[in-house]
Scaffold this active site. Structure first.
Site, PDB file in Angstrom:
ATOM      1  N   THR A   1       0.851  -1.183   0.000  1.00 28.82           N
ATOM      2  CA  THR A   1       0.000   0.000   0.000  1.00 28.82           C
ATOM      3  C   THR A   1       0.891   1.238   0.000  1.00 28.82           C
ATOM      4  O   THR A   1       1.974   1.237   0.567  1.00 28.82           O
ATOM      5  CB  THR A   1      -0.874   0.076   1.265  1.00 28.82           C
ATOM      6  OG1 THR A   1      -0.008   0.073   2.392  1.00 28.82           O
ATOM      7  CG2 THR A   1      -1.825  -1.077   1.358  1.00 28.82           C
TER       8      THR A   1
ATOM      9  N   GLU B   1      -6.044  -3.086  -0.531  1.00 23.28           N
ATOM     10  CA  GLU B   1      -6.454  -4.164   0.384  1.00 23.28           C
ATOM     11  C   GLU B   1      -7.696  -4.901  -0.116  1.00 23.28           C
ATOM     12  O   GLU B   1      -8.093  -5.906   0.449  1.00 23.28           O
ATOM     13  CB  GLU B   1      -6.766  -3.580   1.768  1.00 23.28           C
ATOM     14  CG  GLU B   1      -5.535  -3.190   2.572  1.00 23.28           C
ATOM     15  CD  GLU B   1      -5.110  -1.755   2.340  1.00 23.28           C
ATOM     16  OE1 GLU B   1      -5.450  -1.203   1.273  1.00 23.28           O
ATOM     17  OE2 GLU B   1      -4.428  -1.180   3.208  1.00 23.28           O
TER      18      GLU B   1
ATOM     19  N   LYS C   1     -12.965  19.003  11.084  1.00 23.21           N
ATOM     20  CA  LYS C   1     -13.878  18.978  12.235  1.00 23.21           C
ATOM     21  C   LYS C   1     -14.116  20.403  12.706  1.00 23.21           C
ATOM     22  O   LYS C   1     -13.243  21.028  13.289  1.00 23.21           O
ATOM     23  CB  LYS C   1     -13.301  18.122  13.347  1.00 23.21           C
ATOM     24  CG  LYS C   1     -13.208  16.676  12.908  1.00 23.21           C
ATOM     25  CD  LYS C   1     -12.690  15.756  13.985  1.00 23.21           C
ATOM     26  CE  LYS C   1     -12.625  14.351  13.443  1.00 23.21           C
ATOM     27  NZ  LYS C   1     -11.291  13.798  13.358  1.00 23.21           N
TER      28      LYS C   1
ATOM     29  N   TRP D   1     -18.741  17.579  10.990  1.00 22.67           N
ATOM     30  CA  TRP D   1     -17.740  17.229   9.997  1.00 22.67           C
ATOM     31  C   TRP D   1     -18.003  17.929   8.669  1.00 22.67           C
ATOM     32  O   TRP D   1     -19.135  17.963   8.188  1.00 22.67           O
ATOM     33  CB  TRP D   1     -17.733  15.714   9.742  1.00 22.67           C
ATOM     34  CG  TRP D   1     -17.146  14.927  10.865  1.00 22.67           C
ATOM     35  CD1 TRP D   1     -16.652  15.420  12.043  1.00 22.67           C
ATOM     36  CD2 TRP D   1     -16.996  13.512  10.915  1.00 22.67           C
ATOM     37  NE1 TRP D   1     -16.194  14.392  12.829  1.00 22.67           N
ATOM     38  CE2 TRP D   1     -16.400  13.206  12.165  1.00 22.67           C
ATOM     39  CE3 TRP D   1     -17.285  12.475  10.039  1.00 22.67           C
ATOM     40  CZ2 TRP D   1     -16.103  11.899  12.540  1.00 22.67           C
ATOM     41  CZ3 TRP D   1     -17.002  11.174  10.406  1.00 22.67           C
ATOM     42  CH2 TRP D   1     -16.405  10.889  11.652  1.00 22.67           C
TER      43      TRP D   1
HETATM   44  P1  AMP Z   1      -5.162   2.742  -2.774  1.00 26.47           P
HETATM   45  O1  AMP Z   1      -5.057   1.500  -2.009  1.00 26.47           O
HETATM   46  O2  AMP Z   1      -3.861   3.451  -2.950  1.00 26.47           O
HETATM   47  O3  AMP Z   1      -5.861   2.578  -4.086  1.00 26.47           O
HETATM   48  O4  AMP Z   1      -6.068   3.757  -1.916  1.00 26.47           O
HETATM   49  C1  AMP Z   1      -7.359   3.431  -1.487  1.00 26.47           C
HETATM   50  C2  AMP Z   1      -8.062   4.657  -1.006  1.00 26.47           C
HETATM   51  O5  AMP Z   1      -8.296   5.574  -2.072  1.00 26.47           O
HETATM   52  C3  AMP Z   1      -9.447   4.411  -0.448  1.00 26.47           C
HETATM   53  O6  AMP Z   1      -9.409   3.938   0.872  1.00 26.47           O
HETATM   54  C4  AMP Z   1     -10.080   5.784  -0.578  1.00 26.47           C
HETATM   55  O7  AMP Z   1      -9.718   6.636   0.485  1.00 26.47           O
HETATM   56  C5  AMP Z   1      -9.484   6.314  -1.852  1.00 26.47           C
HETATM   57  N1  AMP Z   1     -10.418   6.118  -2.973  1.00 26.47           N
HETATM   58  C6  AMP Z   1     -10.388   5.156  -3.907  1.00 26.47           C
HETATM   59  N2  AMP Z   1     -11.388   5.322  -4.794  1.00 26.47           N
HETATM   60  C7  AMP Z   1     -12.088   6.417  -4.409  1.00 26.47           C
HETATM   61  C8  AMP Z   1     -13.250   7.096  -4.904  1.00 26.47           C
HETATM   62  N3  AMP Z   1     -13.882   6.723  -6.017  1.00 26.47           N
HETATM   63  N4  AMP Z   1     -13.684   8.171  -4.207  1.00 26.47           N
HETATM   64  C9  AMP Z   1     -13.048   8.591  -3.087  1.00 26.47           C
HETATM   65  N5  AMP Z   1     -11.949   7.996  -2.589  1.00 26.47           N
HETATM   66  C10 AMP Z   1     -11.469   6.916  -3.236  1.00 26.47           C
END
Ligand code: AMP
Length: 532
Positions: A176, A319, A428, A433
């Site tokens: 990640t 994940e 906040k 929020w």
């Molecule tokens: P990653 O593992 O690097 O792809 O990051 C995952 C995170 O990206 C998620 O937990 C979200 O916070 C953010 N994310 C992914 N897709 C979206 C979406 N369509 N809208 C808002 N946040 C997103």
């Protein structure tokens, strides 16, 4: 009871076997950094994967060993995925945009034994080689550099019988791009990957078929290019790969290769749209785009919809292999007005079979799916993480297998999920929020705003108040007043930023998300005039 069905383990190599047998001549096109465009097909990929599996065995690689790649999207990279997994190895994609110490940490933590890399990353490899403790073999994908990929497989036999085993065995490792602490490894299994891929081709997610031509504008190191290289062989999709994502090249590839589907993060689409607007080019044969990785701004969705391109706004995470939700048309699509359709697409869509979602409050109490309550989003399912790679601290999940995503969301009664923020990014204010995502996306809808980031800064009365950082669109002048005026029509009054600052650029993570931690750090001592 007598009778039953066959035991047919859900192993990844069955995906490639199927593509070779049923869609062998369907093309895989790679545009390499040097400008050459190499054409192969599913049969060619399968043949080369067998040769590579033989080569890896010759190098002494054994079942379970990690084989790393540091590369953009291309056919040789795809061969390396399947060749490694086919000989029982664990394919580890490394994100070359990470910092040096993260790259070193990841390669050592994964105990990679081989590293395949693009020539473009040769300086990085040379710089870090001495610190990579376990890598014994370096192979460059580009022919000009030292021992190359083609040399490695040239003399190998085209015969190889894929290593068999349990469908729960690991196949792929992906770290990640965490913004704090060390990156964590997510280990995908054969079964999780196959189930995820089977779901992905369905209309609920990518809607792929044998007539689809897909250009992933998401790198193969970002959550396995969202699983597209595993989904494509199921349907016999033609894949188009590119080493870089310059908008002009994307337009050329779309037109010349007949691209029907594409997928990428909002940042690449922002660049693409601004190019299309200045060059006057069109999207050729494009029918559907998947936007995910960060929230897609409304203005971006409208841009595609106005040009007849279906937008699928997807949410997921490394994940989760990564698909969690996607915005496929609901049953009442035909009866929806244009505005209702865009409203729908601005949310992150619905789960496919295989993903379960719920929201909980800070005490863990499950909240209703009423379109009002917002809480911590949790997920579970066969392609959701159970435990991080080599993590002694225990499972990544809580009771009953729920994985806390770190996102804050609303669940609507019709099953639509709406991300309101990352839990760390919510602003906040006075005990309530404010969604930084909603503010940012509303700001991007204001003419003259290229990109925006909202962060909470200290306020003695309200605890935090929003500060909006804005990058202006090139050649357009826009004032804070105009942005505030625009925002007033989109969000509640008390959400309006106390101040708007213009900046030249905003920092991004290695996967193209706004780097909020850096911004929060940078503005942590910022004194708002309203706080005086
Ligand atoms: P990653 O593992 O690097 O792809 O990051 C995952 C995170 O990206 C998620 O937990 C979200 O916070 C953010 N994310 C992914 N897709 C979206 C979406 N369509 N809208 C808002 N946040 C997103």
């Amino acid at each position: 009871m007598l009778g039953g069905m066959q035991d047919w383990p859900l192993r990844i190599m069955r995906l490639l076997d199927h593509a070779e047998r049923e869609h062998g001549s369907r093309e895989i096109v790679s545009h390499y950094a040097a400008g050459e465009r190499v054409r192969s097909n599913w049969a060619g990929i399968a043949r080369d994967a067998r040769k590579l599996a033989n080569a890896l065995e010759r190098l002494g690689i054994r079942k379970g060993d990690r084989v790393a790649t540091l590369a953009m999207n291309n056919g040789r990279h795809l061969v390396t995925w399947y060749g490694t997994i086919g000989m029982g190895g664990v394919l580890h994609t490394i994100n070359p945009r990470l910092f040096d110490d993260q790259l070193v940490y990841i390669a050592n933590h994964a105990e990679d034994r081989v590293l395949f890399y693009d020539a473009a990353f040769a300086p990085l490899v040379d710089r870090l080689k001495a610190q990579f403790k376990t890598i014994e073999h370096y192979v460059c994908f580009d022919p000009a550099e030292g021992q190359g990929f083609e040399d490695l497989i040239a003399a190998e036999s085209e015969d190889y019988v894929w290593v068999e085993g349990n469908e729960r065995e690991p196949a792929m490792l992906c770290y990640t791009s965490g913004t704090t602490g060390n990156p964590k490894g997510v280990l995908y299994e054969h079964r999780s990957t196959v189930l995820h891929a089977m779901t992905e081709i369905s209309p609920a997610i990518f809607n792929l078929s044998a007539s689809s031509v897909c250009l992933p504008i998401v790198p193969m190191f970002h959550a396995a290019a969202w699983g597209l290289p595993f989904a494509a062989p199921i349907a016999g999709v033609k894949l188009v790969f590119s080493a870089d994502y310059t908008p002009q090249l994307m337009c050329d590839l779309m037109r010349e290769e007949g691209v029907t589907h594409s997928a990428g993060v909002p940042t690449v689409w922002l660049a693409m749209i601004s190019h299309l607007e200045t060059s006057g080019e069109d999207l050729a044969n494009l029918q559907g785009v998947t936007i995910g990785g960060s929230a897609a701004p409304r203005a971006m969705i409208e841009y595609f919809v106005e040009r007849g391109v279906m937008v699928s706004h997807a949410w997921g995470m490394t994940e989760m292999s990564p698909i969690g939700t996607s915005g496929a048309p609901p049953w009442n699509w035909e009866g929806m007005s244009k505005i209702e359709r865009v409203d729908y697409m601005c949310r992150q869509g619905r789960v496919p079979f295989g993903v379960e979602l719920r929201i909980v409050d800070d005490e863990g109490k499950v909240l209703p799916r009423d379109g009002k309550a917002s809480g911590r989003l949790q997920a579970r399912g066969p392609w959701v993480i159970e435990r991080y790679f080599q993590d002694e601290s225990g499972p990544a999940t809580g009771a009953e297998g729920w994985f806390d995503t770190g996102d804050v969301a609303i669940l609507h009664p019709d099953g639509v999920m709406q991300i309101t923020d990352r839990s760390k990014d919510v602003i906040k204010s006075g005990g309530e929020w404010i969604s930084s995502i909603e503010l940012e996306n509303a700001a991007v809808g204001c003419p003259g705003v290229a990109e925006a980031a909202a962060v909470g800064v200290y306020h003695p009365k309200w605890d935090e108040r929003p500060l909006l950082l804005v990058v202006k669109r090139e050649g357009v002048d826009v004032t804070p007043e105009a942005i505030l005026e625009h925002l007033s029509g989109c969000v509640a009054r008390w959400w309006l930023p106390d101040e708007i600052l213009f900046v030249d650029s905003l920092p991004h993570t290695a996967t193209g998300k706004l780097l909020k931690t850096a911004l929060r750090d940078q503005y942590k001592d910022y004194r708002l005039a309203s706080a005086a």
